[in-house]
Design a protein around this motif. Structure first.
Motif, PDB file in Angstrom:
ATOM      1  N   ARG A 240      -9.218  10.791   5.404  1.00  0.00           N
ATOM      2  CA  ARG A 240      -9.883  11.985   5.982  1.00  0.00           C
ATOM      3  C   ARG A 240      -9.388  13.235   5.274  1.00  0.00           C
ATOM      4  O   ARG A 240      -9.072  14.250   5.877  1.00  0.00           O
ATOM      5  CB  ARG A 240      -9.772  12.039   7.519  1.00  0.00           C
ATOM      6  N   ASN A 299      -0.576  11.532   6.069  1.00  0.00           N
ATOM      7  CA  ASN A 299      -0.718  11.661   7.518  1.00  0.00           C
ATOM      8  C   ASN A 299      -0.699  13.096   8.017  1.00  0.00           C
ATOM      9  O   ASN A 299      -0.489  13.349   9.201  1.00  0.00           O
ATOM     10  CB  ASN A 299       0.318  10.788   8.238  1.00  0.00           C
ATOM     11  N   HIS A 302      -5.190  14.880   8.723  1.00  0.00           N
ATOM     12  CA  HIS A 302      -6.051  14.897   9.906  1.00  0.00           C
ATOM     13  C   HIS A 302      -6.467  16.327  10.235  1.00  0.00           C
ATOM     14  O   HIS A 302      -5.871  17.286   9.753  1.00  0.00           O
ATOM     15  CB  HIS A 302      -5.316  14.268  11.094  1.00  0.00           C
ATOM     16  N   ASP A 322      -4.290  10.438  15.919  1.00  0.00           N
ATOM     17  CA  ASP A 322      -5.056  10.282  14.686  1.00  0.00           C
ATOM     18  C   ASP A 322      -4.237   9.526  13.635  1.00  0.00           C
ATOM     19  O   ASP A 322      -4.748   8.649  12.942  1.00  0.00           O
ATOM     20  CB  ASP A 322      -5.489  11.660  14.162  1.00  0.00           C
ATOM     21  N   THR A 326      -5.561   6.085  12.184  1.00  0.00           N
ATOM     22  CA  THR A 326      -5.875   6.012  10.762  1.00  0.00           C
ATOM     23  C   THR A 326      -4.985   4.990  10.064  1.00  0.00           C
ATOM     24  O   THR A 326      -5.471   4.158   9.301  1.00  0.00           O
ATOM     25  CB  THR A 326      -5.709   7.412  10.131  1.00  0.00           C
ATOM     26  N   THR A 329      -6.088   1.536  11.043  1.00  0.00           N
ATOM     27  CA  THR A 329      -7.375   1.159  10.448  1.00  0.00           C
ATOM     28  C   THR A 329      -7.209   0.863   8.966  1.00  0.00           C
ATOM     29  O   THR A 329      -7.685  -0.157   8.459  1.00  0.00           O
ATOM     30  CB  THR A 329      -8.406   2.299  10.618  1.00  0.00           C
ATOM     31  N   ASP A 780     -12.974  -2.370   8.974  1.00  0.00           N
ATOM     32  CA  ASP A 780     -12.110  -1.583   9.851  1.00  0.00           C
ATOM     33  C   ASP A 780     -11.688  -2.351  11.090  1.00  0.00           C
ATOM     34  O   ASP A 780     -11.028  -1.798  11.955  1.00  0.00           O
ATOM     35  CB  ASP A 780     -12.813  -0.283  10.256  1.00  0.00           C
ATOM     36  N   ALA A 929     -12.915  12.136  10.400  1.00  0.00           N
ATOM     37  CA  ALA A 929     -12.024  11.068  10.846  1.00  0.00           C
ATOM     38  C   ALA A 929     -11.994  10.014   9.747  1.00  0.00           C
ATOM     39  O   ALA A 929     -12.853   9.997   8.872  1.00  0.00           O
ATOM     40  CB  ALA A 929     -12.535  10.467  12.152  1.00  0.00           C
ATOM     41  N   CYS A 930     -11.006   9.146   9.834  1.00  0.00           N
ATOM     42  CA  CYS A 930     -10.855   8.061   8.868  1.00  0.00           C
ATOM     43  C   CYS A 930     -12.137   7.239   8.787  1.00  0.00           C
ATOM     44  O   CYS A 930     -12.740   6.912   9.797  1.00  0.00           O
ATOM     45  CB  CYS A 930      -9.700   7.179   9.335  1.00  0.00           C
TER      46      CYS A 930
END
Lengths: 1052, 485
Positions: A240, A299, A302, A322, A326, A329, A780, A929-930
């Motif tokens: 993201r 990280n 986000h 988040d 992320t 996922t 995912d 978002a991811c």
């Protein structure tokens, strides 16, 4: 894009589709009547989708205490469970799912779920066959499977092919022949670099019939810098990554150094385990390098919220969530986020386990309310490699200069002593360091200051009385000096105020740049009930920094006060000194978010709505830099230079000696010493300014004392439950023992060979980028609700191979693209389409529309406009005017000119709330978002963009000019344009259609040359004046057509 | 949803083309053209889901007049005569009940009550109370259904408006218009199913921004996104041919492009190529139909008079209302207007009067116009913002001036048209317009109700993403039966 009626389908088409879908389902599960039912393949999906919601891992919602996601729950002890192996008729589960009684029947009607008759039959068969249980496949670590035997062994190029072919042969299918060489070199070049091959590269490959020719092409592509750019593109979606913060005003941020780290990592073939560890916890590696710390920015990509009035605690939680979502996922293919509010409904992750993972990411010294414009702490300066080299040079020069002066120390001491003995000052010397000094108010019988031309005015009764140096200004609590437009500072500026004050009472404003009304913005330095307070205010209460000294100042005597601010927009960037000593501060507000700079004058002795000053103020110095403690000490040394000179050297205090030395160095030292000193200042200034120009990047950082983490009931920030410690889900392998259970341990856990998920998930992502879908289609979601792998053994083999190779990313790409599977022709036959519409069985090569960025990049490349340079700040190419303004009311997008228009699309400035429209039209992720799953749509808005958007029309114009220059005859020119875009020569038929087009356009432009002139003005690249405008316009129209061909935007 | 239907949905178009691949060309393209007027046959025939709508819909389409920034219910709809008595007194703790406030006012030393400075009066047969700054709305109240008991979860604009539009406060979910396009497909063969238009109010220029995600497709395929119609430049991005390429030249080019793509289709048999040919034809039709749609010069004088003088100025709320009616006439399923400028933290009396004058006449005109044309019978109109505003004053309360902070606990919206009881008021708040006292309606309930008017059971319109069957209303939402006709 939208749904358009144009996509209609007949009834006939519909039933054919369903029939085909059923054929497909059969092909997918591949079990016939004789094939035993397998739990993971056949049964778990049914149970997960229909039963786990009420009889699964979620303890709170579980009904009837029945748990069907565990064998122990389903079978119970001593055949007491709802499933009795071998006996469907005695199994309560089977009775309930097949019951005709609506009261009894499972799943209940109100669940909205319904089992198909086939599913019921299958469950019955499975129980009858013994109800054999399997752990969910994705949680069993992959073992290297044996490469399966196949009949057509000559087809096999590497083990990938054996797995694919074995499945095809089992279904009675044959792979497709190898794609022709032109198609193949185009496919692999697009896949590994995101750009089409140049005609010469195609020619070289088609002319090289040696067996190693293809491998040579692959090696060349893997070592091209374009490879890293291509591989970075999907990673940026996953991460993201964007150039703005994402909420409300969506202000800019600067994360491109992280983006460039990713490109560099792929190009340098950083092993995937290091790639992982550095992005998750690079900041925590022992002796972390600059690059490792930059990597941890993953990280911090986000979204962050800077909206006024938000409740910061609420968003602080969202950021951590988040990161967990992320990370889970991207590396684990798990939907951990589902366990935020309750135990996971389908996979073995409890809510408590979610918060244990959360705890790893909850230790960043950050705030819930982010900075509106720019990076939010923690962030760091992240010089580029070039800048690092240049900085090293400057530092070297500075060290040499320091050394040069140090070598003069003895000489200096001698000179100084000699000078001090002889120097007879002409009068009093009120000296202060001059570097960065922008205003000085001596207040000697008048309000004027000595540096700027600004006129001071007094308001009310300002008188002059005996001061620290000559006179001081005297204020009566209702008067002030209006110094005009000086000390114009904003929140990014560094500054210092220094003054002598003798307050008559404990409250009053020393100086301020703030209107004299309530709630005004600006800055102020004031006495508040004795404490010296600094305010930096955009909006009172929630957009301000306010700090004050812990100890009160004295009333009724002279003291020196100084305030410095480092431009960091944080309370910790403010320092207060009293009589040269730094004071401990209380932070009352630390929420500065917008620039407090304003158009007010600087007022001394007043300003703002607080009480004005009563007492004396003298020697106000304003610097446009934040002075160091030693310099403040010079200012706070009251004794004038002449009186220090008058004292015996051995009687001077260290402060006095320092002041004398500093004065001497600045004004009276021998020329060569002053030059040596000036050189140091010059280099320091150069270094300072150079460092100021460095990009910054937000990074991860650990707080010294870990923040406590609590399970949040229903996932709500204001409903903390039990305290939890960092940890990983019990259904997965444990963290390494004997090390701190922190984010670094978690990062290493991700790439632990015992991790059943990471390698599988990673190879699946790569697989998707070649074939359009992963071996597990739900890239995912590897959990119970995800799709089963189409080729489970292949997935495991690749995962194990990947780990065994030392997580060699380039090696893996090479393995895939050199396989016979990848090299197949994508030619379709009705039979192949009917049998396997989505190409899950891989009996043919991939044929897929290019990703958004590759479509634009290919057009730029074919036209010759593409400017290739790896990395750097994001650029703003063409965008229709007003797009930002109509949604934000604020500033609009400012398009660049020149090279910025022609960089590769991964460098395009990405505003999350208003993403570049053509990218979104071609299915790019919005980066809010991811996103790891690729999608491809086919819409009229795509047609409009390719036909009419400036970028593509300009590319057509440049392509036309290029072929006019590089080829002679019309058919040669058309053929070259076609080759540049589609990589192959046109057929005679195609050539004749395009040739006809050229003729018709040319005729029209000759008739209406003004139209030609208009077309040639599209875009900012200058037209080639040597070419006939009508001809160029006609070729432009043909090139526009070519760039719109389905084939040109497709990898086939 | 049955995974086989999902699978079918993903593959059906390809299947169709696969069958036609042998001889696709002009003849096949002709079959792609939608038969007009085949009212509410299965949505699959219009690019929606098979079996949708699931029951007889009352509404065929929706016009959603979103008032971005959050209009003050206290100054427009929710008349509270007792506030005059309470004016300037402190908001009692018994009313506030310790509920959270935004950090813009939570540190205020006091929370003085600000009564509305506007007069309220009753209107129409239904006797609805309305503020004096909505004189035109007052004339159509008998067509409107006011919900005075709306409440939401978010307390700040971005999450709140995202919540209204997507059923989630954080980015990533499809917008309501995208869900509806996905479920029901399009009724038009030359216009998108979901159109969005933006206008800026005069009350608070440059306030709350909007975001593409509000009409985005989230995890649904991007073809379901709302298409933004703009008042500057091309109404739809890239709609115009480049300068120097005229209509005949473009037609010639599309014919040649089609011929070349067909050669490739014959060679490779990939149905995506056939789809692409069809999309270029659709694009060509849009190039004609969109300018026709946005050219309002043929509208009679009385229509402009009805919508007000602003309706002649492209990009205003009034002009967008008129376009919304024209879009509805052409079968567009979901038209959403966003009008900015309702965020009145300070100087509310002055600002909200300006906002009201931007929107009042055109909103009322739209209802009247739709009614006159018989379109109100199958069109649902929704008017409202993302939350309400506080009864207590933000900033300094003076005799003439006050401001109000965000208030998610109660606010008013109105609906009109297909499926909705006209001339009613639903739900109530307490004397402070602070807490709901009767019939609360949550955002999920409203969205469930809108879907229900369109013949959709909100629990059945789902899409599987990351292991879950997602829906607009998450796992919540109750159809508000009390307002259904």
């Amino acid at each position: 894009m939208a749904v358009y009626g144009g996509q209609k389908m007949t009834r006939l088409g519909l039933s054919a589709a369903i029939a085909a879908a059923l054929v497909w389902v059969t092909a997918q599960s591949a079990h016939g009547a004789d094939d035993p039912v397998r739990f993971n393949r056949d049964i778990r999906p049914i149970l997960s989708d229909n039963c786990f919601q009420c009889h699964g891992p979620d303890a709170v919602r579980r009904k009837a205490e029945l748990r069907l996601d565990l064998e122990s729950g389903a079978k119970g002890a001593n055949e007491a469970g709802p499933i009795v192996p071998g006996k469907p008729d005695e199994s309560e589960l089977f009775r309930r799912i097949s019951s005709d009684d609506p009261e009894e029947r499972m799943p209940p009607a109100d669940s909205g779920k319904k089992l198909t008759p086939d599913a019921i039959k299958l469950l019955g068969r499975w129980i009858a066959e013994g109800a054999t249980w399997e752990k969910h496949w994705a949680f069993i670590p992959p073992m290297r499977p044996a490469v399966p035997p196949v009949s057509r062994r000559e087809w096999i190029r590497n083990p990938i092919d054996a797995f694919v072919l074995a499945r095809l042969e089992a279904l009675g299918l044959r792979p497709s022949p190898e794609a022709d060489r032109t198609t193949l070199v185009r496919r692999v070049t697009l896949d590994l670099t995101g750009l089409p091959p140049a005609p010469a590269e195609v020619d070289a490959f088609t002319a090289d019939d040696s067996p190693a020719a293809y491998e040579r092409v692959v090696d060349r592509l893997l070592s091209s810098p374009r490879y890293g750019e291509r591989m970075a593109a999907p990673w940026l979606n996953a991460a993201r990554y964007a150039d703005t913060s994402g909420y409300q005003d969506d202000g800019p941020r600067y994360m491109w150094r992280w983006r460039d780290w990713v490109i560099e990592a792929f190009n340098g073939n950083l092993p995937f385990d290091r790639f992982t560890i550095e992005q998750i916890a690079g900041d925590m590696l022992p002796g972390a390098t600059l690059e490792e710390r930059i990597a941890s920015g993953f990280n911090r990509n986000h979204r962050t919220n800077a909206e006024g009035g938000i409740i910061p605690e609420e968003f602080a939680v969202e950021y951590v969530v988040d990161r967990v979502d992320t990370t889970a996922t991207v590396w684990l293919g798990l939907t951990l986020g589902c366990a935020r509010c309750h135990d996971h409904k389908f996979d073995p992750v409890s809510q408590q386990e979610f918060y244990r993972v959360f705890a790893f990411f909850n230790n960043v010294p950050e705030k819930g309310r982010a900075i509106k414009v720019g990076n939010s702490p923690p962030y760091m300066k992240a010089p580029t490699r070039d800048q690092q080299r240049q900085l090293a040079e400057i530092e070297q020069q500075l060290a040499a200069a320091d050394d040069a002066l140090a070598r003069r120390d003895d000489e200096l001491a001698t000179c100084l002593a000699q000078w001090a003995g002889q120097f007879r000052p002409p009068g009093p010397i009120a000296w202060a360091p001059s570097l960065g000094l922008t205003a000085h108010f001596p207040f000697d019988q008048k309000a004027e200051e000595t540096l700027a031309a600004a006129q001071c005015q007094t308001k009310g009764a300002v008188t002059f009385d005996t001061g620290v140096v000559r006179q001081a200004a005297s204020f009566d609590g209702a008067s002030h000096v209006n110094a005009g437009d000086v000390a114009k500072f904003g929140y990014f500026d560094k500054f210092t105020f220094s003054a002598w004050i003798d307050p008559a009472n404990d409250t009053g404003t020393v100086l301020a740049r703030m209107a004299e009304v309530p709630d005004a913005d600006g800055y102020s330095v004031l006495l508040a009930k004795g404490q010296l307070q600094v305010n930096l205010v955009k909006r009172w209460l929630d957009d301000a920094v306010r700090v004050e000294t812990e100890e009160p100042l004295a009333v009724g005597r002279w003291q020196h006060v100084a305030v410095t601010y480092d431009g960091s927009r944080a309370a910790q960037g403010v320092r207060i000194y009293v009589d040269g000593q730094e004071r401990k501060l209380r932070v009352l507000l630390d929420e500065l978010n917008q620039n407090f700079g304003n158009a007010e004058p600087l007022r001394i002795g007043g300003g703002g709505a607080q009480a004005a000053f009563t007492g004396l103020i003298d020697e106000v110095h304003v610097y446009q830099r934040d002075l160091a403690a030693g310099e403040i000490s010079l200012l706070a040394t009251r004794d004038p230079v002449e009186s220090i000179l008058g004292s015996a050297p051995e009687e001077r205090t260290p402060q006095q000696a320092a002041k004398l030395r500093a004065f001497y160095l600045e004004r009276h030292a021998p020329e060569h010493i002053r030059a040596a000193r000036a050189r140091i200042f010059e280099l320091r200034d150069l270094k300072f300014k150079f460092e100021e120009s460095f990009p910054t990047v937000m990074v991860m950082q650990e707080m010294p004392t870990p923040r406590e983490t609590f399970l949040l009931e229903r996932g709500q920030y204001d409903k903390p439950g039990e305290k939890v410690s960092p940890g990983v889900p019990a259904s997965l392998h444990p963290l390494a023992p004997g090390v701190p259970q922190d984010r670094l341990a978690f990062a290493r856990w991700l790439v632990d060979p015992a991790n059943p998920l990471t390698a599988r998930v990673a190879v699946n992502h790569f697989w998707q980028s070649y074939f359009g879908a992963g071996i597990v289609k739900t890239v995912d979601d590897f959990g119970a609700q995800g799709d089963a792998p189409s080729h489970p053994e292949l997935l495991d083999w690749l995962a194990v191979e990947f780990m065994a190779s030392g997580w060699d990313v380039k090696g893996l790409q090479k393995l895939i693209v050199t396989s016979a599977t990848y090299r197949q022709s994508s030619q379709l036959t009705p039979e192949r389409l009917e049998r396997d519409p989505e190409n899950r069985l891989l009996a043919r090569g991939p044929r897929l529309r290019l990703p958004a960025e590759a479509i634009r990049d290919s057009a730029l490349a074919a036209s010759g406009l593409l400017v290739e340079r790896v990395g750097g700040p994001s650029v703003k190419p063409y965008q229709p005017p007003g797009l930002w303004k109509e949604l934000t009311g604020g500033g609009d997008f400012e398009q660049e000119h020149g090279e910025g228009l022609y960089r590769r699309s991964l460098y395009t400035f990405w505003k999350r709330t208003i993403a570049p429209p053509s990218m979104i039209t071609f299915d790019a992720s919005a980066r809010e978002a991811c996103s790891v799953r690729e999608t491809r749509t086919n819409t009229p808005l795509q047609a409009l963009a390719l036909l009419n958007e400036v970028t593509f029309v300009e590319a057509a114009r440049a392509l036309a000019a290029r072929v006019m220059r590089e080829a002679g005859q019309p058919d040669e020119r058309i053929a070259l344009a076609f080759r540049l875009a589609a990589s192959r020569p046109p057929s005679d038929n195609e050539l004749s259609i395009l040739g006809g087009s050229l003729v018709r356009h040319l005729r029209k432009f000759r008739r209406q040359p003004e139209d030609a002139a208009k077309l040639l003005k599209v875009g900012e690249a200058p037209a080639d004046g040597r070419l006939d405008p009508c001809e160029l316009a006609a070729y432009t129209a043909v090139a526009n057509l070519i760039l719109n061909l389905d084939e040109v935007i497709t990898k086939e | 949803m049955d995974p086989r239907i999902e699978c079918h949905w993903l593959t059906s178009r390809r299947q169709f083309f696969a069958r036609s691949a042998a001889g696709i060309g002009a003849a096949a393209l002709a079959t792609l053209v939608c038969e007009e007027g085949a009212a509410f046959a299965d949505a699959a025939s219009r690019g929606g889901l098979p079996g949708f709508p699931q029951f007889t819909p009352k509404a065929k389409r929706v016009i959603y007049l979103f008032q971005s920034g959050a209009p003050s219910q206290i100054d427009l709809f929710d008349d509270k005569p007792k506030l005059k008595e309470f004016h300037a007194s402190e908001l009692p703790d018994s009313v506030r009940r310790g509920q959270r406030l935004t950090s813009m006012t939570s540190r205020q030393a006091s929370f003085p009550i600000a009564a509305s400075k506007f007069r309220f009066a009753q209107h129409g047969q239904c006797g609805a109370w309305l503020s004096e700054i909505l004189p035109h709305t007052a004339r159509v109240v008998d067509n409107l259904c006011f919900i005075k008991s709306m409440h939401t979860e978010a307390i700040n604009h971005d999450p709140a408006i995202t919540f209204f539009q997507t059923g989630a406060q954080l980015a990533g979910r499809p917008s309501i218009g995208a869900w509806i396009s996905y479920g029901l497909g399009s009724e038009s063969r030359e216009l998108p199913a979901f159109v969005v238009m933006i206008s800026q109010g005069t009350g608070n220029p440059g306030d709350q921004p909007l975001y593409d995600r509000l009409w985005g497709s989230g995890f649904l395929p991007s073809q379901y996104q709302g298409v933004k119609f703009r008042s500057i430049g091309d109404p739809v991005l890239n709609l115009s041919n480049p300068p120097g390429i005229d209509g005949p030249a473009r037609r010639q080019m599309l014919d040649e492009l089609g011929a070349l793509n067909e050669l490739k289709l014959k060679e490779l048999g990939d149905p995506e190529i056939a789809t692409r040919i069809a999309q270029y034809e659709m694009a060509f039709r849009m190039q004609k139909s969109v300018p026709e749609l946005t050219d309002v010069s043929g509208e009679p004088e009385h229509v402009f008079e009805m919508y007000g003088p602003e309706s002649r100025k492209p990009g205003t709320f009034a002009a967008n209302c008129l376009l919304a009616r024209r879009l509805c006439e052409r079968g567009v399923r979901f038209v959403q207007l966003f009008h900015r400028g309702w965020d009145q933290h300070v100087h509310l009396p002055k600002q909200i009067a300006l906002q009201a004058s931007d929107t009042d006449q055109a909103s009322a005109a739209l209802v009247t116009d739709l009614k006159q044309r018989g379109l109100l019978d199958d069109t649902l109109v929704v008017w409202g913002g993302e939350f309400g505003r506080t009864v207590y004053c933000q900033g300094t309360l003076t005799a003439e001036d006050y401001g109000r902070d965000h208030h998610p606990r109660s606010f008013t919206i109105w609906l009109a048209g297909a499926g909705i009881k006209p001339g009613i008021s639903y739900g109530e708040t307490d004397d402070h317009s602070y807490n709901i006292t009767r019939d609360p309606v949550h955002v999920h309930d409203l969205n469930a109700t809108i879907l229900s008017c369109l013949g959709i059971d909100h629990t059945r319109l789902t899409f599987k993403f990351q292991g879950r069957h997602h829906r607009l209303t998450d796992v919540h939402g109750k159809v508000v039966e009390g307002i259904l006709a």
